[in-house]
Motif scaffolding. Structure first.
Motif, PDB file in Angstrom:
ATOM      1  N   GLU A 169       0.812  -1.084  -0.270  1.00  0.00           N
ATOM      2  CA  GLU A 169       0.050   0.041   0.239  1.00  0.00           C
ATOM      3  C   GLU A 169       0.940   0.942  -0.416  1.00  0.00           C
ATOM      4  OE1 GLU A 169      -3.396   0.061  -0.289  1.00  0.00           O
ATOM      5  OE2 GLU A 169      -3.964  -2.230  -0.584  1.00  0.00           O
ATOM      6  N   LYS A 194      -2.983  -8.593  -7.041  1.00  0.00           N
ATOM      7  CA  LYS A 194      -4.888  -8.729  -8.062  1.00  0.00           C
ATOM      8  C   LYS A 194      -4.998  -7.303  -8.934  1.00  0.00           C
ATOM      9  CE  LYS A 194      -6.997  -5.350  -5.080  1.00  0.00           C
ATOM     10  NZ  LYS A 194      -8.685  -5.368  -4.419  1.00  0.00           N
ATOM     11  N   GLU A 215       0.106  -1.355  12.523  1.00  0.00           N
ATOM     12  CA  GLU A 215      -0.094   0.082  12.727  1.00  0.00           C
ATOM     13  C   GLU A 215      -0.298  -0.142  14.400  1.00  0.00           C
ATOM     14  OE1 GLU A 215      -4.240  -1.108  11.419  1.00  0.00           O
ATOM     15  OE2 GLU A 215      -3.788   0.126   9.303  1.00  0.00           O
ATOM     16  N   ARG A 221     -11.090  -1.033  16.518  1.00  0.00           N
ATOM     17  CA  ARG A 221     -11.358  -1.181  14.966  1.00  0.00           C
ATOM     18  C   ARG A 221     -10.323  -1.662  14.251  1.00  0.00           C
ATOM     19  NH1 ARG A 221     -14.711   3.233  12.782  1.00  0.00           N
ATOM     20  NH2 ARG A 221     -12.870   4.952  12.168  1.00  0.00           N
ATOM     21  N   LEU A 223      -6.840  -4.641  13.722  1.00  0.00           N
ATOM     22  CA  LEU A 223      -6.740  -5.709  14.055  1.00  0.00           C
ATOM     23  C   LEU A 223      -4.803  -5.457  13.378  1.00  0.00           C
ATOM     24  CD1 LEU A 223      -9.046  -7.541  12.983  1.00  0.00           C
ATOM     25  CD2 LEU A 223      -8.072  -8.047  15.118  1.00  0.00           C
ATOM     26  N   TYR A 336      -2.073   4.082  -6.639  1.00  0.00           N
ATOM     27  CA  TYR A 336      -2.664   3.691  -7.383  1.00  0.00           C
ATOM     28  C   TYR A 336      -3.992   4.176  -8.187  1.00  0.00           C
ATOM     29  CZ  TYR A 336      -4.264   0.977  -3.331  1.00  0.00           C
ATOM     30  OH  TYR A 336      -4.472   0.862  -1.964  1.00  0.00           O
ATOM     31  N   ALA A 358     -15.461  -0.958   3.898  1.00  0.00           N
ATOM     32  CA  ALA A 358     -14.725  -0.973   2.533  1.00  0.00           C
ATOM     33  C   ALA A 358     -13.321   0.043   1.681  1.00  0.00           C
ATOM     34  CB  ALA A 358     -15.321  -1.991   1.390  1.00  0.00           C
ATOM     35  N   SER A 359     -12.842   0.040   0.803  1.00  0.00           N
ATOM     36  CA  SER A 359     -12.578   0.490  -0.184  1.00  0.00           C
ATOM     37  C   SER A 359     -11.722   0.650  -1.248  1.00  0.00           C
ATOM     38  CB  SER A 359     -11.147   1.706   1.077  1.00  0.00           C
ATOM     39  OG  SER A 359      -9.897   1.022   1.336  1.00  0.00           O
ATOM     40  N   GLY A 360     -12.190   1.181  -2.253  1.00  0.00           N
ATOM     41  CA  GLY A 360     -11.853   1.082  -3.318  1.00  0.00           C
ATOM     42  C   GLY A 360     -12.133   1.987  -4.745  1.00  0.00           C
ATOM     43  N   ARG A 363      -8.333   2.640 -10.754  1.00  0.00           N
ATOM     44  CA  ARG A 363      -7.299   2.186 -11.231  1.00  0.00           C
ATOM     45  C   ARG A 363      -6.410   2.755 -12.054  1.00  0.00           C
ATOM     46  NH1 ARG A 363      -8.086  -0.092  -6.113  1.00  0.00           N
ATOM     47  NH2 ARG A 363      -8.864  -2.018  -6.093  1.00  0.00           N
ATOM     48  N   PHE A 401     -11.369  -3.674  -4.929  1.00  0.00           N
ATOM     49  CA  PHE A 401     -11.911  -3.040  -3.349  1.00  0.00           C
ATOM     50  C   PHE A 401     -11.419  -4.040  -2.572  1.00  0.00           C
ATOM     51  CE2 PHE A 401     -16.298  -5.073  -4.745  1.00  0.00           C
ATOM     52  CZ  PHE A 401     -15.856  -6.131  -3.834  1.00  0.00           C
ATOM     53  N   GLY A 402     -11.352  -3.405  -1.460  1.00  0.00           N
ATOM     54  CA  GLY A 402     -11.090  -4.891  -0.634  1.00  0.00           C
ATOM     55  C   GLY A 402     -11.960  -4.068   0.960  1.00  0.00           C
ATOM     56  N   ILE A 418     -13.887  -5.332  17.816  1.00  0.00           N
ATOM     57  CA  ILE A 418     -13.464  -6.409  16.192  1.00  0.00           C
ATOM     58  C   ILE A 418     -12.223  -7.517  17.010  1.00  0.00           C
ATOM     59  CG2 ILE A 418     -11.006  -5.350  15.854  1.00  0.00           C
ATOM     60  CD1 ILE A 418     -11.951  -4.904  13.063  1.00  0.00           C
TER      61      ILE A 418
HETATM   62  P1  AMO Z   1      -7.455  -0.557   2.850  1.00  0.00           P
HETATM   63  O1  AMO Z   1      -6.405   0.156   3.813  1.00  0.00           O
HETATM   64  O2  AMO Z   1      -8.773   1.096   3.030  1.00  0.00           O
HETATM   65  O3  AMO Z   1      -8.253  -0.944   1.275  1.00  0.00           O
HETATM   66  O4  AMO Z   1      -8.847  -1.623   2.701  1.00  0.00           O
HETATM   67  C1  AMO Z   1      -9.321  -1.303   3.255  1.00  0.00           C
HETATM   68  C2  AMO Z   1     -10.559  -2.612   4.347  1.00  0.00           C
HETATM   69  O5  AMO Z   1      -9.855  -3.288   4.825  1.00  0.00           O
HETATM   70  C3  AMO Z   1     -10.603  -3.321   6.231  1.00  0.00           C
HETATM   71  N1  AMO Z   1      -8.912  -3.130   7.031  1.00  0.00           N
HETATM   72  C4  AMO Z   1      -8.797  -3.053   8.230  1.00  0.00           C
HETATM   73  N2  AMO Z   1      -9.961  -4.196   9.562  1.00  0.00           N
HETATM   74  C5  AMO Z   1      -9.225  -4.255  10.228  1.00  0.00           C
HETATM   75  N3  AMO Z   1      -8.189  -3.893  10.592  1.00  0.00           N
HETATM   76  C6  AMO Z   1      -7.181  -3.329  10.122  1.00  0.00           C
HETATM   77  N4  AMO Z   1      -6.126  -2.555  10.905  1.00  0.00           N
HETATM   78  C7  AMO Z   1      -7.449  -3.257   8.682  1.00  0.00           C
HETATM   79  N5  AMO Z   1      -7.796  -2.118   7.552  1.00  0.00           N
HETATM   80  C8  AMO Z   1      -8.326  -2.182   6.687  1.00  0.00           C
HETATM   81  C9  AMO Z   1     -11.627  -2.665   6.394  1.00  0.00           C
HETATM   82  C10 AMO Z   1     -11.051  -1.297   5.007  1.00  0.00           C
HETATM   83  O6  AMO Z   1     -12.126  -0.631   4.446  1.00  0.00           O
HETATM   84  N6  AMO Z   1      -6.327  -2.323  -1.604  1.00  0.00           N
HETATM   85  C11 AMO Z   1      -7.005  -1.397  -0.504  1.00  0.00           C
HETATM   86  C12 AMO Z   1      -8.179  -1.836  -1.159  1.00  0.00           C
HETATM   87  C13 AMO Z   1      -8.500  -1.586  -3.118  1.00  0.00           C
HETATM   88  O7  AMO Z   1      -8.437  -0.245  -3.649  1.00  0.00           O
HETATM   89  O8  AMO Z   1      -8.855  -2.104  -3.178  1.00  0.00           O
HETATM   90  C14 AMO Z   1      -6.704  -1.333   1.074  1.00  0.00           C
HETATM   91  O9  AMO Z   1      -6.250  -1.951   1.024  1.00  0.00           O
HETATM   92  O10 AMO Z   1     -12.414  -2.996   6.353  1.00  0.00           O
END
Ligand code: AMO
Length: 433
Positions: A169, A194, A215, A221, A223, A336, A358-360, A363, A401-402, A418
């Motif tokens: 990332e 991916k 982190e 929330r 992990l 990206y 989620a975020s996405g 690209r 997205f993730g 969480i």
């Molecule tokens: P991002 O970093 O926002 O995006 O992560 C996507 C989703 O993963 C979950 N998440 C977590 N859950 C628990 N503990 C954490 N430390 C943690 N970090 C992330 C959240 C978050 O929304 N590569 C991009 C995604 C993409 O654009 O495809 C990414 O990792 O629900």
């Protein structure tokens, strides 16, 4: 076999017949001439009733076991209306399979709630509680629903490496490890792989992925090791194509959870199925709404936990639990992410009740622009050579997205921490069990 029936599987057909049951001794009530033993298996509990006069040796044996010992009992199944599940077992043979040490580090049916650390330190016992097991049974169902939905949309499941040569990332929150003579990292996400797969003709891929993130903060929330449904799709016209898949995915997972009647009853939860489509709100509008409520957030900043919570309240007033934040400022999204003009991006987040789940984005698929963005984000394109190569010989437009599975479960079941949503959580201070 040590067991012919689970407690839940005993039916009227078994009455007056011999059955073999097995499980943990949850409770022993010894009234002197008669004793009731509650046996718990993976699906429920049953009662074993033993009379001292009739079977004195078995009476001695059964009443002397320690709680949570594992036993197998062969006996006659008798109908009894006074017993909760309508029958009891009159034992004829008892075999101890594993004696539990005393005292127990954690009670299974104790009225007094143990503190969270004691529960996690003894997670194997904590998981014997039906209300804890229910979370993971629902987790299993929603993941099955994700597979089903995504496969119905022609996505194929892939498995990409977790030991990788550069950070996924671009951030610093990465675990380093020694890979023979080289330095390597644990993947923060499957992002780079991916995307590389979009250059292959495997146009729609997904992965139930592990995220490893160093982190430092310890929050309710986050992990340091979490799971996500990670997806990438080619030939999109814009991020809207990706958002459509995401909202349908969330909907089908949420719906599958609402069908887990038994588990929801144990958890005392009701699940209302959200309406599609989810609201879409540009970042600028979000900032405007937050400013109206006196938030100090500045344009360009990512939403902090407090702002997300406030936005959740504002949206709830309008009857919306799910909403996308779209058109994020370019500076707050990873390298990206496709830019939209100079200031904005084609990145989005999906929020549920004030929490990002989620975020996405669409690209960048042009290698020159990608290198430029790496530089602008303070990263060295040299560290990303293997990834960049996949963009040099024909890369279709794509996005993905993730979607965090534990975050989703938290919001689905209104769980406050969480750590409850993963079997063996890893956080800033916890590495065992
Ligand atoms: P991002 O970093 O926002 O995006 O992560 C996507 C989703 O993963 C979950 N998440 C977590 N859950 C628990 N503990 C954490 N430390 C943690 N970090 C992330 C959240 C978050 O929304 N590569 C991009 C995604 C993409 O654009 O495809 C990414 O990792 O629900």
């Amino acid at each position: 076999m040590y067991r012919s029936r689970y407690s839940k599987e005993v039916t009227q057909k078994d009455y007056d017949k011999q059955v073999t049951v097995a499980g943990w001794i949850e409770d022993i009530r010894n009234l002197g001439s008669i004793a009731f033993i509650i046996l718990r298996d993976g699906k429920g509990t049953l009662q074993i009733t033993v009379l001292k006069k009739k079977t004195p040796e078995l009476f001695e044996q059964l009443t002397s076991f320690s709680r949570e010992s594992v036993v197998s009992v062969k006996g006659l199944c008798k109908e009894n209306e006074k017993v909760r599940n309508g029958y009891e077992i009159l034992p004829e043979e008892v075999e101890i399979l594993s004696a539990a040490e005393t005292p127990l580090p954690l009670g299974v049916v104790d009225k007094v709630e143990a503190d969270f650390d004691t529960r996690l330190d003894n997670r194997f016992i904590d998981l014997r509680k039906p209300e804890i097991q229910a979370i993971f049974k629902i987790r299993n169902v929603v993941i099955a629903a994700a597979h089903q939905y995504l496969r119905s949309q022609s996505f194929i499941e892939v498995h990409t490496p977790n030991i990788i040569p550069s950070s996924s990332e671009g951030g610093t929150e990465v675990f380093k490890l020694q890979y023979f003579e080289k330095e390597a990292f644990l993947a923060q996400s499957p992002q780079l792989y991916k995307q590389s797969l979009m250059a292959t003709g495997l146009d729609r891929v997904y992965e139930i992925a592990w995220y490893f993130r160093a982190e430092e903060h310890n929050t309710r929330r986050h992990l340091n090791e979490s799971t996500a449904v990670d997806l990438e799709m080619a030939y999109i016209s814009s991020e809207e194509d990706v958002m459509k898949i995401l909202e349908n995915l969330v909907h089908s997972m949420w719906k599958s959870a609402s069908e887990c009647k038994e588990e929801l009853e144990i958890l005392d939860k009701k699940i209302a199925i959200p309406k599609l489509p989810f609201a879409r709100m540009p970042y600028d509008e979000v900032i405007h709404k937050l400013h109206e409520r006196k938030s100090g957030i500045e344009w360009g900043q990512d939403l902090g936990a407090e702002d997300e919570k406030l936005l959740g309240e504002i949206m709830k007033e309008g009857g919306k639990e799910f909403y996308f934040i779209t058109r994020y400022p370019l500076g707050s999204k990873p390298f990206y992410t496709m830019p939209e003009g100079e200031k904005y991006s084609r990145g989005f987040d999906l929020e549920c009740k004030g929490v990002e789940i989620a975020s996405g984005s669409q690209r960048i698929h042009d290698v020159k622009l990608l290198k430029k963005r790496l530089g602008a984000c303070g990263l060295n394109p040299k560290d990303f050579e293997a990834y960049l190569k996949a963009f040099r010989y024909g890369m279709p437009p794509h996005g993905g997205f993730g979607f965090g599975i534990e975050r989703f479960l938290m919001e689905l079941l209104d769980i406050k921490n969480i750590r409850e949503c993963i079997l063996f959580p890893r956080d800033r201070t916890r590495l065992t069990p």
